[in-house]
Design a protein around this motif. Structure first.
Motif, PDB file in Angstrom:
ATOM      1  N   ALA A  33      57.579  48.889  24.877  1.00 38.08           N
ATOM      2  CA  ALA A  33      56.892  47.887  25.680  1.00 38.08           C
ATOM      3  C   ALA A  33      57.865  46.732  25.876  1.00 38.08           C
ATOM      4  CB  ALA A  33      55.627  47.405  24.970  1.00 38.08           C
ATOM      5  N   MET A  34      57.824  46.153  27.063  1.00 34.80           N
ATOM      6  CA  MET A  34      58.774  45.095  27.414  1.00 34.80           C
ATOM      7  C   MET A  34      58.028  43.811  27.769  1.00 34.80           C
ATOM      8  SD  MET A  34      61.616  46.656  27.051  1.00 34.80           S
ATOM      9  CE  MET A  34      62.713  45.407  27.731  1.00 34.80           C
ATOM     10  N   GLY A  35      58.597  42.706  27.343  1.00 36.65           N
ATOM     11  CA  GLY A  35      57.961  41.427  27.620  1.00 36.65           C
ATOM     12  C   GLY A  35      58.932  40.399  28.150  1.00 36.65           C
ATOM     13  N   ILE A  51      54.741  44.501  30.022  1.00 36.61           N
ATOM     14  CA  ILE A  51      54.424  45.774  30.665  1.00 36.61           C
ATOM     15  C   ILE A  51      54.517  46.868  29.622  1.00 36.61           C
ATOM     16  CG2 ILE A  51      56.829  46.063  31.442  1.00 36.61           C
ATOM     17  CD1 ILE A  51      55.607  47.439  33.990  1.00 36.61           C
ATOM     18  N   SER A  52      53.558  47.785  29.683  1.00 34.54           N
ATOM     19  CA  SER A  52      53.510  48.850  28.690  1.00 34.54           C
ATOM     20  C   SER A  52      54.646  49.850  28.894  1.00 34.54           C
ATOM     21  CB  SER A  52      52.162  49.566  28.777  1.00 34.54           C
ATOM     22  OG  SER A  52      52.013  50.181  30.046  1.00 34.54           O
ATOM     23  N   ALA A  53      54.880  50.644  27.851  1.00 29.45           N
ATOM     24  CA  ALA A  53      55.952  51.644  27.905  1.00 29.45           C
ATOM     25  C   ALA A  53      55.732  52.627  29.042  1.00 29.45           C
ATOM     26  CB  ALA A  53      56.033  52.369  26.568  1.00 29.45           C
ATOM     27  N   ALA A  59      50.206  42.549  31.558  1.00 30.13           N
ATOM     28  CA  ALA A  59      49.431  41.367  31.177  1.00 30.13           C
ATOM     29  C   ALA A  59      50.264  40.136  31.477  1.00 30.13           C
ATOM     30  CB  ALA A  59      49.051  41.420  29.699  1.00 30.13           C
ATOM     31  N   TYR A  60      49.563  39.036  31.803  1.00 28.71           N
ATOM     32  CA  TYR A  60      50.249  37.815  32.215  1.00 28.71           C
ATOM     33  C   TYR A  60      49.622  36.600  31.548  1.00 28.71           C
ATOM     34  CZ  TYR A  60      52.015  40.764  35.983  1.00 28.71           C
ATOM     35  OH  TYR A  60      52.626  41.764  36.701  1.00 28.71           O
ATOM     36  N   ALA A  61      50.447  35.588  31.367  1.00 30.67           N
ATOM     37  CA  ALA A  61      49.916  34.286  30.983  1.00 30.67           C
ATOM     38  C   ALA A  61      49.113  33.732  32.155  1.00 30.67           C
ATOM     39  CB  ALA A  61      51.055  33.342  30.629  1.00 30.67           C
ATOM     40  N   ASP A  62      48.077  32.971  31.845  1.00 27.77           N
ATOM     41  CA  ASP A  62      47.236  32.400  32.905  1.00 27.77           C
ATOM     42  C   ASP A  62      48.057  31.538  33.862  1.00 27.77           C
ATOM     43  OD1 ASP A  62      44.270  31.869  30.827  1.00 27.77           O
ATOM     44  OD2 ASP A  62      45.005  33.640  31.901  1.00 27.77           O
ATOM     45  N   ARG A  67      51.271  34.815  40.656  1.00 25.96           N
ATOM     46  CA  ARG A  67      52.570  34.366  41.179  1.00 25.96           C
ATOM     47  C   ARG A  67      53.716  35.255  40.679  1.00 25.96           C
ATOM     48  NH1 ARG A  67      54.587  29.581  39.711  1.00 25.96           N
ATOM     49  NH2 ARG A  67      53.535  29.536  37.684  1.00 25.96           N
ATOM     50  N   PHE A  68      53.616  35.745  39.456  1.00 26.49           N
ATOM     51  CA  PHE A  68      54.674  36.560  38.863  1.00 26.49           C
ATOM     52  C   PHE A  68      54.217  38.013  38.766  1.00 26.49           C
ATOM     53  CE2 PHE A  68      56.892  33.094  36.063  1.00 26.49           C
ATOM     54  CZ  PHE A  68      56.984  32.273  37.176  1.00 26.49           C
ATOM     55  N   THR A  69      55.182  38.922  38.892  1.00 28.14           N
ATOM     56  CA  THR A  69      54.904  40.349  38.755  1.00 28.14           C
ATOM     57  C   THR A  69      55.971  40.987  37.881  1.00 28.14           C
ATOM     58  OG1 THR A  69      53.906  40.428  40.961  1.00 28.14           O
ATOM     59  CG2 THR A  69      54.537  42.523  39.951  1.00 28.14           C
ATOM     60  N   VAL A  70      55.524  41.687  36.854  1.00 29.00           N
ATOM     61  CA  VAL A  70      56.448  42.408  35.975  1.00 29.00           C
ATOM     62  C   VAL A  70      56.432  43.887  36.357  1.00 29.00           C
ATOM     63  CG1 VAL A  70      54.694  42.711  34.160  1.00 29.00           C
ATOM     64  CG2 VAL A  70      57.135  42.831  33.579  1.00 29.00           C
TER      65      VAL A  70
END
Length: 127
Positions: A33-35, A51-53, A59-62, A67-70
């Motif tokens: 999993a990467m953060g 983002i999961s493996a 998942a994102y911070a509020d 605005r952001f996409t992983v």
């Protein structure tokens, strides 16, 4: 052992966009999993996105939702953070992190959950 190298930081005007990349060493990238985290001087490192493996969950911070996409490309052992509509409060050093996932859908949001860290890349948003 996993080595992580971030790139893509820089100076951008408020409202602009940047894409960060993090290249991981090793042949087992797809099991991690990467953060993304960020930190400003004098403050604790804060969670941004994960983002999961298996790429099925994110998942994102509020503060960055919408605005952001992983995303990740396991063939390139790379994780990305697309940052749009940047604000001055997004200014920070951004760090990539990795953890051997217990399940393909694990999305850890805690700093303590991660095993490996990059050295960071500076993002500066001018207002």
């Amino acid at each position: 052992q996993v080595q992580l190298v971030e790139s893509g930081g820089g100076l951008v005007q408020a409202g602009g966009s940047l894409e960060l990349s993090c290249v991981a060493s090793g042949r087992t990238f797809s099991t991690y999993a990467m953060g993304w985290f960020r930190q400003v001087p004098g403050k604790e490192r804060e969670f941004v996105a994960t983002i999961s493996a298996g790429s099925s969950k994110t998942a994102y911070a509020d503060s960055v939702k919408g605005r952001f996409t992983v995303s990740r490309d396991n063939a390139k052992t790379t994780v990305y953070l697309q940052m749009n509509s940047l604000k001055s409060e997004d200014t920070a050093v951004y760090y990539c992190a990795a953890v051997q996932a217990k399940t393909p859908w694990q999305v850890p949001g805690s700093y303590d959950a991660y095993q490996y860290w990059g050295r960071g890349t500076q993002v500066t948003v001018s207002s």
